[in-house]
Design a protein around this motif. Structure first.
Motif: not given
Length: 308
Positions: A110-111, A113-114
């Motif tokens: 997820d990191a 993507h952020t």
């Protein structure tokens, strides 16, 4: 048993470094050069000079190599729309003369993507999107020339697509699906994959994952053979001092690597490769983390690959 070299460029590698590893992979007799598809480093490394795009890299390597296969473990379905992804992979396949394998997964980090403004939906939605992407991408590749392709799903819609370009390989590059999920992953592998991969698990867990996919294939009435493979970190040395030096270069401890990867002398590594072969693995992806240590590849080629 095929041995393939697998790299993690997000940890810090320029294209020039990847090119040197890919050329060594080909010159030393390995079967393939694969790379991850990530945009952000993991762990306590600099990550410099920064990420390189997987399919841009593989397109360039397609023109710089002539024998080895090229692919991803795994392209993230969250990163790209299925139509443009089908075009990119087909183009690289043509640029390579039909040497591409297409590994694809849900995306999980997820990191990253952020960090780069990429939407990161729930795991359930990511699996839904992955399944639609598999249907679309393989459907585009397999649409007969002169015909069009249509798709109506929950997340994607295609209408009157010319389904071009076609890959060099008839029907498209082999599709790889990996992971150890108990239900959705085996079902998707049975439906779409040419190869099922278990990444970074011990032999017992790998055997259980293989069996879940074999069961899913039987339940789906699949008759097409499935290739079973595993990915393992590799750290080989002629003696304990060399093993320790290579482990230290990647920030790992030798006992942990011995327990969780292909680590040790060439004889030890050959023995563990034999264990994976007994489970039904036909291919092993050797995760090489120190991309500046080409002597490591030379040792593996001379003392492991040559003796398989």
């Amino acid at each position: 048993m095929k041995l393939r070299i697998f790299t993690e460029p997000q940890q810090g590698a320029s294209y020039e470094t990847l090119l040197s590893v890919a050329k060594a992979t080909e010159d030393l007799g390995f079967d393939a050069f694969f790379r991850s598809d990530h945009f952000l480093k993991m762990g306590d490394v600099s990550g410099e000079p920064g990420p390189t795009d997987a399919w841009v890299t593989l397109g360039a390597l397609a023109r710089e190599t002539s024998r080895i296969r090229l692919g991803t473990l795994m392209t993230a379905a969250t990163f790209r729309l299925p139509g443009p992804l089908a075009i990119a992979v087909a183009q690289v396949d043509r640029m390579s003369g039909g040497r591409v394998d297409f590994g694809v997964g849900t995306g999980w980090f997820d990191a990253e993507h952020t960090a780069y403004g990429i939407p990161f939906p729930s795991l359930g939605e990511r699996f839904e999107r992955l399944e639609e992407q598999l249907e679309i991408i393989t459907g585009l590749w397999r649409t007969p020339p002169g015909e069009t392709y249509d798709f109506e799903g929950r997340h994607y819609r295609l209408a009157d697509s010319p389904a071009l370009p076609k890959p060099a390989q008839a029907g498209g590059p082999p599709v790889l699906i990996g992971g150890v999920g108990a239900k959705r992953t085996p079902r998707l592998a049975a439906a779409y994959a040419d190869e099922y991969n278990v990444p970074f698990h011990r032999p017992g867990d790998t055997a259980a994952a293989f069996e879940r996919v074999r069961t899913a294939c039987r339940e789906a009435g699949r008759t097409k053979p499935m290739v079973y493979s595993a990915a393992q970190i590799v750290c080989v040395g002629r003696d304990e001092a060399e093993i320790a030096r290579r482990a230290g270069a990647i920030g790992r401890e030798v006992p942990e690597l011995r327990e969780n990867g292909l680590t040790g002398t060439p004889g030890e590594v050959l023995e563990k490769i034999g264990t994976f072969a007994e489970l039904g693995a036909e291919t092993l992806y050797l995760q090489v983390l120190d991309l500046n240590d080409l002597g490591h590849l030379e040792l593996i080629a001379a003392e492991v690959l040559a003796k398989l």
